[in-house]
Structure formats: C-alpha cells, structure tokens
Design an enzyme around this catalytic site. Structure first.
Site, PDB file in Angstrom:
ATOM      1  N   HIS A  63      -9.737   7.525  -3.950  1.00  0.00           N
ATOM      2  CA  HIS A  63      -9.879   7.061  -2.567  1.00  0.00           C
ATOM      3  C   HIS A  63      -9.348   8.145  -1.629  1.00  0.00           C
ATOM      4  CE1 HIS A  63      -5.777   5.895  -3.623  1.00  0.00           C
ATOM      5  NE2 HIS A  63      -5.499   5.719  -2.344  1.00  0.00           N
ATOM      6  N   HIS A  65      -7.020   8.253   0.846  1.00  0.00           N
ATOM      7  CA  HIS A  65      -5.688   8.341   1.423  1.00  0.00           C
ATOM      8  C   HIS A  65      -5.103   9.724   1.142  1.00  0.00           C
ATOM      9  CE1 HIS A  65      -4.831   3.745   1.812  1.00  0.00           C
ATOM     10  NE2 HIS A  65      -5.257   4.265   2.941  1.00  0.00           N
ATOM     11  N   ASP A  67      -2.295  10.990   0.219  1.00  0.00           N
ATOM     12  CA  ASP A  67      -1.504  11.323  -0.964  1.00  0.00           C
ATOM     13  C   ASP A  67      -2.372  11.492  -2.212  1.00  0.00           C
ATOM     14  OD1 ASP A  67      -1.957   8.515  -0.793  1.00  0.00           O
ATOM     15  OD2 ASP A  67      -0.317   8.097  -2.175  1.00  0.00           O
ATOM     16  N   HIS A  68      -3.699  11.369  -2.028  1.00  0.00           N
ATOM     17  CA  HIS A  68      -4.622  11.571  -3.139  1.00  0.00           C
ATOM     18  C   HIS A  68      -5.604  12.724  -2.903  1.00  0.00           C
ATOM     19  CE1 HIS A  68      -3.679   7.771  -5.394  1.00  0.00           C
ATOM     20  NE2 HIS A  68      -3.136   7.515  -4.217  1.00  0.00           N
ATOM     21  N   HIS A 141      -8.379  -2.209  -2.487  1.00  0.00           N
ATOM     22  CA  HIS A 141      -7.365  -1.478  -1.744  1.00  0.00           C
ATOM     23  C   HIS A 141      -7.697  -1.570  -0.258  1.00  0.00           C
ATOM     24  CE1 HIS A 141      -3.939   1.055  -1.444  1.00  0.00           C
ATOM     25  NE2 HIS A 141      -4.572   2.158  -1.101  1.00  0.00           N
ATOM     26  N   ASP A 212      -5.527   3.279  -6.392  1.00  0.00           N
ATOM     27  CA  ASP A 212      -4.640   2.257  -5.835  1.00  0.00           C
ATOM     28  C   ASP A 212      -5.409   0.944  -5.704  1.00  0.00           C
ATOM     29  OD1 ASP A 212      -3.023   4.424  -5.644  1.00  0.00           O
ATOM     30  OD2 ASP A 212      -2.735   4.338  -3.470  1.00  0.00           O
ATOM     31  N   HIS A 270       2.059   6.307  -9.945  1.00  0.00           N
ATOM     32  CA  HIS A 270       2.090   5.934  -8.518  1.00  0.00           C
ATOM     33  C   HIS A 270       3.344   5.098  -8.248  1.00  0.00           C
ATOM     34  CE1 HIS A 270       0.498   4.622  -4.539  1.00  0.00           C
ATOM     35  NE2 HIS A 270      -0.173   5.774  -4.626  1.00  0.00           N
TER      36      HIS A 270
END
Length: 313
Positions: A63, A65, A67-68, A141, A212, A270
């Site tokens: 996805h 976001h 942090d990915h 998510h 996530d 995570h």
C-alpha cells in the site's frame, strides 16, 4: 528460498527497527530477489546485508503509506549505479506509478533500466512463470492495501540413484533418459521404465506476505496452507479497539488467522515502537498461546523456508 527482513517497525524508523521492507531471496530458484515494500532507508538496510540491488527484479508494494514506499526513489536510483541494467517490475495499488515517476522527474533522475508498472485494481493472479505464481487480494486498511501469496510450482521427483545402483544399472546417458520418464532397454536385454526410478514429486513452497490490515477473511484465504505467513502485529491483544480504529491487527488476531489457515509458521512484523525488549517477547508469547509456531521478527532476521518433507505432490 529465504526471507530477509530489512525493516520490521511500524510508522516511523526507530533505534532498533526500521520501517517496512523484506526481501524474498530466490537466488537458488531463479537467481533473483523480490522485494516487498521499501520504507525509508531500505537501501541503507540492504548495505548491511549480502543482497545486491541489481538482483532485485520485482518489487511488490502492499500500500502507499509512506512507511512502505518512501525508500523507493533512492533504491531505484542507486540500482542504476550498481549494475542494475535489467528490467524491473513494480506491482502495487493505483498511484504507485505516479509516485515513482514523479520522484524521478522532479529529481531529474535517469535510470539505466526500464520499469514496468503493474497497478492492481482487484485481486487474482498478478504474475506467473515456469517456477512461481503470485496472487494478490484486497485487505482492510485505511487506504487500499494488498496481500500477496507466492506459490512455488511443484518440483519433479528426484532420480533414485541408489535404486539404480542396487539394480546394477550402469551410469551414463541412460540415467538422463530414465529421469525423463522414458523406457530404456539395456544391452543385457533388461527393460527399465523411468517412472519406477523417480521419487515422489515435491510440493512447492507457499509464502504469504500481507500488508497493513484489520483481521479480514482475505488474509485467511491468502494464507491457506502456506508454509510461512508474514503478518503485521502493530498492537497487542489488549489493544484490539485501537487496532480496529487504526485499521491494524493485534498479535493474537494474526495468530488466529494462522491457526485457521493451517500455516506452517507465523512471522510477526510491523511492530509498534512501544514494544521493545521484554514487551516484544510478550507479544510473541501471547500469540504463541493461540498458534505455537510464532516468531516476532527483528531487522536482519534471515528465515529459511525449507521444503516440507511430508508434503508430496
């Protein structure tokens, strides 16, 4: 086949955990590496391993976001300087192409290789070759998030050399013909049938890597009978309400998925920065009360995915 964790933390980099990224090492199987997510600092983490960026030929993004994905532009740029001239394919939700190309354009980065983007709009088969098939499915998510199921195709049975030797079959080209399942007539008149000298086919391995997500039925479907399930564990069992509010899972919810799906091993990642030291061990212990073969992974953990000798095709 090995899984190497480059970042196991949630949200923001911490002292002991970088943000999300893992490498599926397929060096023996296809001489390549598949990367799943690339949070900020992923290329720095790679420098502390034996991984070569030029070996990465596929990146699967769960996805969008930060942090990915914030580590993607730097990694893609450095790959050009490190002999990575072969095509790279990036899979991910709609928007990943725009993110990467905008980063390249604004920074005036010129790559020495072509990127093929596969933007996912629905689940199903996203890749297949002679050795592997990859499936994706929507998770639950706050933004669109996918999980991936990597299925290795079954391996042909091995030639039973000891049986051939016991039957006094001379080595040479005849072994190759029997390996192909052919019928061979020996000089002494004996007729050998190849299938009688080939062992059982070995079931291919299955690895499921989820983005996530809240606890959802698609997680269980993707994980069904997997040898290894990589599942997020942002919260502990006592914070189920927070997990739901923030569209994440608890350690015990992940363990419940693993149990229902009959997986071989559960790897929790995570991990929120609040869980360090003994608290991380407690996350693991709690999950193990539901699914015994559970491990909370750390950055740079290298996990082998062995063949299940009891699973024959």
């Amino acid at each position: 086949m090995q899984i190497e964790f480059l970042g196991t933390g949630a949200g923001a980099p911490g002292k002991f955990r970088n943000v999300s990224s893992l490498a599926l090492r397929l060096l023996d199987e296809r001489n390549s590496v598949w990367l799943f997510d690339a949070g900020e600092g992923t290329q720095h983490q790679i420098l502390r391993t034996t991984l070569k960026p030029r070996k990465i030929d596929k990146i699967f993004v769960t996805h969008l976001h930060g942090d990915h994905i914030f580590g993607l532009p730097g990694l893609l740029s450095s790959r050009s300087f490190q002999g990575g001239d072969d095509k790279l394919t990036i899979y991910g939700p709609k928007g990943i192409r725009n993110f990467v190309l905008t980063s390249m354009r604004v920074s005036e980065t010129k790559l020495s290789y072509y990127i093929d983007f596969v933007e996912l709009t629905d689940g199903g088969k996203v890749f297949e070759d002679s050795k592997f098939t990859v499936y994706a499915a929507h998770l639950d998510h706050k933004i669109e998030s996918f999980g991936y199921r990597v299925e290795e195709h079954d391996h042909d049975g091995e030639l039973l050399v000891e049986k051939l030797q016991a039957d006094q079959v001379p080595s040479g080209p005849v072994y190759g013909k029997l390996k192909k399942g052919e019928t061979v007539t020996l000089p002494d008149g004996r007729v050998l049938h190849g299938q009688e000298y080939i062992g059982h086919a070995q079931k291919g391995r299955i690895v499921t890597i989820l983005g996530d997500t809240r606890k959802t039925l698609n997680s269980e479907k993707l994980a069904k009978n997997a040898d290894v399930l990589v599942h997020e564990s942002t919260f502990s069992k006592d914070e189920a309400t927070l997990a739901r509010n923030y569209y994440h899972s608890t350690n015990v919810q992940a363990a419940e998925i693993a149990k229902k799906a009959h997986v071989g091993r559960l790897l929790l990642n995570h991990i929120s920065a609040r869980y360090t030291g003994k608290m991380a061990h407690e996350l693991e212990r709690e999950a193990q009360t539901v699914f015994a073969n559970t491990k909370v992974v750390k950055d740079f953990d290298l996990i082998d995915v062995p063949f299940d000798k009891e699973r024959e095709s």
